[in-house]
Scaffold this motif. Structure first.
Motif, PDB file in Angstrom:
ATOM      1  N   ILE A 237       0.836  -1.200   0.000  1.00  0.00           N
ATOM      2  CA  ILE A 237       0.000   0.000   0.000  1.00  0.00           C
ATOM      3  C   ILE A 237       0.871   1.249   0.000  1.00  0.00           C
ATOM      4  O   ILE A 237       0.633   2.200  -0.750  1.00  0.00           O
ATOM      5  N   VAL A 238       1.934   1.227   0.838  1.00  0.00           N
ATOM      6  CA  VAL A 238       2.811   2.405   0.911  1.00  0.00           C
ATOM      7  C   VAL A 238       3.475   2.643  -0.437  1.00  0.00           C
ATOM      8  O   VAL A 238       3.470   3.758  -0.972  1.00  0.00           O
ATOM      9  N   ASN A 241       0.961   3.948  -2.933  1.00  0.00           N
ATOM     10  CA  ASN A 241       0.562   5.313  -2.598  1.00  0.00           C
ATOM     11  C   ASN A 241       1.581   6.314  -3.095  1.00  0.00           C
ATOM     12  O   ASN A 241       1.236   7.333  -3.690  1.00  0.00           O
ATOM     13  N   VAL A 242       2.870   6.011  -2.853  1.00  0.00           N
ATOM     14  CA  VAL A 242       3.931   6.919  -3.283  1.00  0.00           C
ATOM     15  C   VAL A 242       3.933   7.026  -4.802  1.00  0.00           C
ATOM     16  O   VAL A 242       4.000   8.131  -5.364  1.00  0.00           O
ATOM     17  N   VAL A 244       1.479   6.521  -6.960  1.00  0.00           N
ATOM     18  CA  VAL A 244       0.332   7.264  -7.463  1.00  0.00           C
ATOM     19  C   VAL A 244       0.460   8.747  -7.130  1.00  0.00           C
ATOM     20  O   VAL A 244       0.162   9.617  -7.963  1.00  0.00           O
ATOM     21  N   ALA A 245       0.961   9.048  -5.921  1.00  0.00           N
ATOM     22  CA  ALA A 245       1.121  10.445  -5.525  1.00  0.00           C
ATOM     23  C   ALA A 245       2.075  11.161  -6.478  1.00  0.00           C
ATOM     24  O   ALA A 245       1.825  12.292  -6.893  1.00  0.00           O
ATOM     25  N   ILE A 248       0.312  11.909  -9.732  1.00  0.00           N
ATOM     26  CA  ILE A 248      -0.712  12.951  -9.631  1.00  0.00           C
ATOM     27  C   ILE A 248      -0.081  14.344  -9.512  1.00  0.00           C
ATOM     28  O   ILE A 248      -0.574  15.309 -10.073  1.00  0.00           O
ATOM     29  N   LEU A 249       1.055  14.408  -8.788  1.00  0.00           N
ATOM     30  CA  LEU A 249       1.649  15.728  -8.545  1.00  0.00           C
ATOM     31  C   LEU A 249       2.471  16.227  -9.724  1.00  0.00           C
ATOM     32  O   LEU A 249       2.761  17.411  -9.794  1.00  0.00           O
ATOM     33  N   ARG A 250       2.846  15.314 -10.646  1.00  0.00           N
ATOM     34  CA  ARG A 250       3.569  15.781 -11.832  1.00  0.00           C
ATOM     35  C   ARG A 250       2.642  16.650 -12.661  1.00  0.00           C
ATOM     36  O   ARG A 250       1.489  16.277 -12.907  1.00  0.00           O
ATOM     37  N   PRO A 283      -3.679   1.766  -3.996  1.00  0.00           N
ATOM     38  CA  PRO A 283      -4.045   2.766  -4.994  1.00  0.00           C
ATOM     39  C   PRO A 283      -3.416   2.395  -6.332  1.00  0.00           C
ATOM     40  O   PRO A 283      -2.353   1.795  -6.382  1.00  0.00           O
ATOM     41  N   GLY A 284      -4.115   2.703  -7.408  1.00  0.00           N
ATOM     42  CA  GLY A 284      -3.601   2.352  -8.730  1.00  0.00           C
ATOM     43  C   GLY A 284      -4.310   1.144  -9.305  1.00  0.00           C
ATOM     44  O   GLY A 284      -4.332   0.958 -10.505  1.00  0.00           O
TER      45      GLY A 284
ATOM     46  N   VAL B  23      -2.665  15.144  -1.422  1.00  0.00           N
ATOM     47  CA  VAL B  23      -2.480  14.512  -2.735  1.00  0.00           C
ATOM     48  C   VAL B  23      -3.797  13.939  -3.225  1.00  0.00           C
ATOM     49  O   VAL B  23      -4.176  14.082  -4.395  1.00  0.00           O
ATOM     50  N   HIS B  39      -9.488   5.725  -7.320  1.00  0.00           N
ATOM     51  CA  HIS B  39      -8.152   5.292  -6.898  1.00  0.00           C
ATOM     52  C   HIS B  39      -7.581   6.249  -5.865  1.00  0.00           C
ATOM     53  O   HIS B  39      -7.118   5.867  -4.807  1.00  0.00           O
ATOM     54  N   GLN B  43      -6.663   6.881  -1.349  1.00  0.00           N
ATOM     55  CA  GLN B  43      -5.398   7.268  -0.718  1.00  0.00           C
ATOM     56  C   GLN B  43      -5.625   8.012   0.584  1.00  0.00           C
ATOM     57  O   GLN B  43      -4.868   7.855   1.537  1.00  0.00           O
ATOM     58  N   LEU B  47      -3.250   5.804   3.353  1.00  0.00           N
ATOM     59  CA  LEU B  47      -2.097   6.427   3.991  1.00  0.00           C
ATOM     60  C   LEU B  47      -2.459   7.707   4.721  1.00  0.00           C
ATOM     61  O   LEU B  47      -1.884   8.010   5.757  1.00  0.00           O
TER      62      LEU B  47
END
Lengths: 346, 107
Positions: A237-238, A241-242, A244-245, A248-250, A283-284, B23, B39, B43, B47
């Motif tokens: 999950i971690v 999460n990283v 996907v984050a 998304i932030l790009r 996520p994803g 996020v 999705h 999050q 997290l």
């Protein structure tokens, strides 16, 4: 009743209490017409037995087929009846009802069989009820079937016996432990009320909670294995999460949403629930549809899709429910059980 | 000394939780359709809530309320995928076509 023009019947067998009656019914309905009839007895070996080189299941299968042949000859008397036997699933993974239905359909095609006679208690190796989903899948592959009318004398007896005691004890343990977790395990009042509450809960709800009775040895082992699974799941999950984050932030947001279909090699309610929930929790990847073991999964990014096709979560869930040997399975991609589909074909 | 480390860890955990919640919000605003948004909405639960609740557990120290925090997390982890799946499934059933990337169709 049923049209009796068909002379070739396929009879899947498993060691159930009603297998003898099913054979009897199959012989009777095969001999109803005139002219020679053919009975095909097949035993489908479940996935774990066929592939792991474990010969015990194969010997059991041969034994069952031999007995069925003897029974059929007894019942046929002087009727013109020939009996064929076969073991299915030795060279493929048979897991859910769909695999069984497809395997039966392939056999039926090869041998020109036109109808399947089902044992109402048919339970090939799996622990979950098989009949209804199997009937649905047989209808889906277009194979005619009918259910043998059998009497089930021991069924009701068994339900109020050891199994419901196991259910009661399991439910009592869980609810009592939960009660004390919320209360104070050292305070006598909480202990007494806990016993009362747990008793009421388990009398009224144990049959709802456990559709299949917990096993005395296996279920605790599964719980321990599940505890081992949780850290792995958290780590996945971690990571997801990283990943996907970052996407998304790009500013360019390089997402590649795709629908995929996975044919998961886990069956039954709880294992499938664990797998589908774990997939959605990372996520994803998101489970959109779950039709028995066919999962339609929406994937957001390439990395998540690769992880899904590698089947690490699937292997972990198999480890939790079926043990360490079962976890060593080819990934969905290698098995050809993973594909990218378009939005309109689910 | 140990108190300082603990305080630092709590701050890092809560900040991490806030970051992932942020996020998730950005994702819900930026992503194109309901499936993609589901999705990233999860999050915030996994997290976002996870790290924050871990921070809370650490701040409370060794007492019974900490157990409740862990239980809370457990139930969030049970209900989150159920809700996400329910949303995705009902979207699929009402005929919402997922926006998919059709170029890389060669696998």
């Amino acid at each position: 009743m049923y049209p009796v023009a068909d002379k070739r019947l396929l009879v899947p067998l498993s060691t159930s209490v009603t297998v003898r009656q099913t054979v009897g019914y199959a012989v009777r309905s095969a001999l109803e017409g005139d002219g020679p009839a053919e009975l095909h007895f097949v035993v489908a070996v479940p996935d774990d037995a066929g592939m792991s080189g474990d010969t015990r299941h194969l010997e059991e299968a041969d034994d069952l087929l031999e007995r069925a042949r003897t029974w059929a000859n007894e019942d046929a008397d002087d009727g013109a009846l020939s009996v064929e036997t076969a073991v299915l699933g030795t060279d493929e993974y048979l897991f859910g009802p769909r695999d069984y239905a497809e395997s039966f359909a392939a056999y039926a095609d090869d041998n020109d069989v036109d109808r399947v006679v089902l044992d109402p208690e048919y339970l090939p190796g799996a622990t979950s009820p098989m009949l209804q989903p199997l009937e649905r899948e047989l209808a889906a592959v277009g194979l005619a079937y009918d259910e043998a009318p059998v009497e089930r004398p021991a069924r009701r007896e068994r339900l109020v016996g050891a199994e419901s005691l196991d259910r009661f004890v399991g439910m009592f343990g869980i609810s009592f432990a939960f009660y004390l977790l919320l209360g104070d395990p050292t305070y006598w009042f909480d202990l007494v009320t806990g016993v009362v509450v747990a008793a009421i809960v388990s009398i009224t709800l144990s049959h709802v909670t456990f559709s299949i009775a917990p096993r005395r040895i296996e279920s605790p082992i599964r719980t321990v294995r599940f505890a081992l699974y949780v850290p792995l799941l958290l780590w996945e999950i971690v990571k997801a999460n990283v990943a996907v984050a970052l996407v998304i932030l790009r500013p360019s947001m390089p997402i590649e949403p795709k629908l995929t279909r996975i044919n998961a090699r886990v069956s039954g309610g709880l294992p499938l629930l664990s797998l589908a929930n774990s997939i959605t929790l990372t996520p994803g990847t998101l489970t959109v549809r779950a039709n028995d073991q066919r999962l339609v999964v929406h994937t957001l990014i390439e990395d998540a899709r690769e992880d899904l096709f590698e089947g690490r979560l699937e292997r972990a869930v198999r480890f939790v429910f079926y043990g360490r040997e079962a976890a060593a399975i080819a990934s969905p991609e290698e098995r050809g059980d993973a594909e990218i589909i378009r939005g309109d074909e689910w | 000394m140990i108190e300082t480390i603990r305080f630092g860890a709590i701050v890092v955990l809560v900040a991490g939780g806030l970051f992932f919640t942020l996020v998730s919000t950005v994702g819900v605003l930026r992503l194109p359709d309901v499936y993609a948004r589901a999705h990233t909405a999860s999050q915030a639960d996994t997290l976002g809530a996870g790290l924050t609740l871990a921070g809370v557990a650490l701040a409370l120290g060794w007492q019974s309320a900490t157990i409740y925090t862990v239980l809370l997390l457990f139930f969030v982890f049970l209900t989150n995928p159920t809700a996400a799946h329910a949303i995705a499934r009902s979207a699929a059933e009402t005929g919402v076509e997922p926006l998919t990337d059709e170029e890389g169709e060669n696998r």
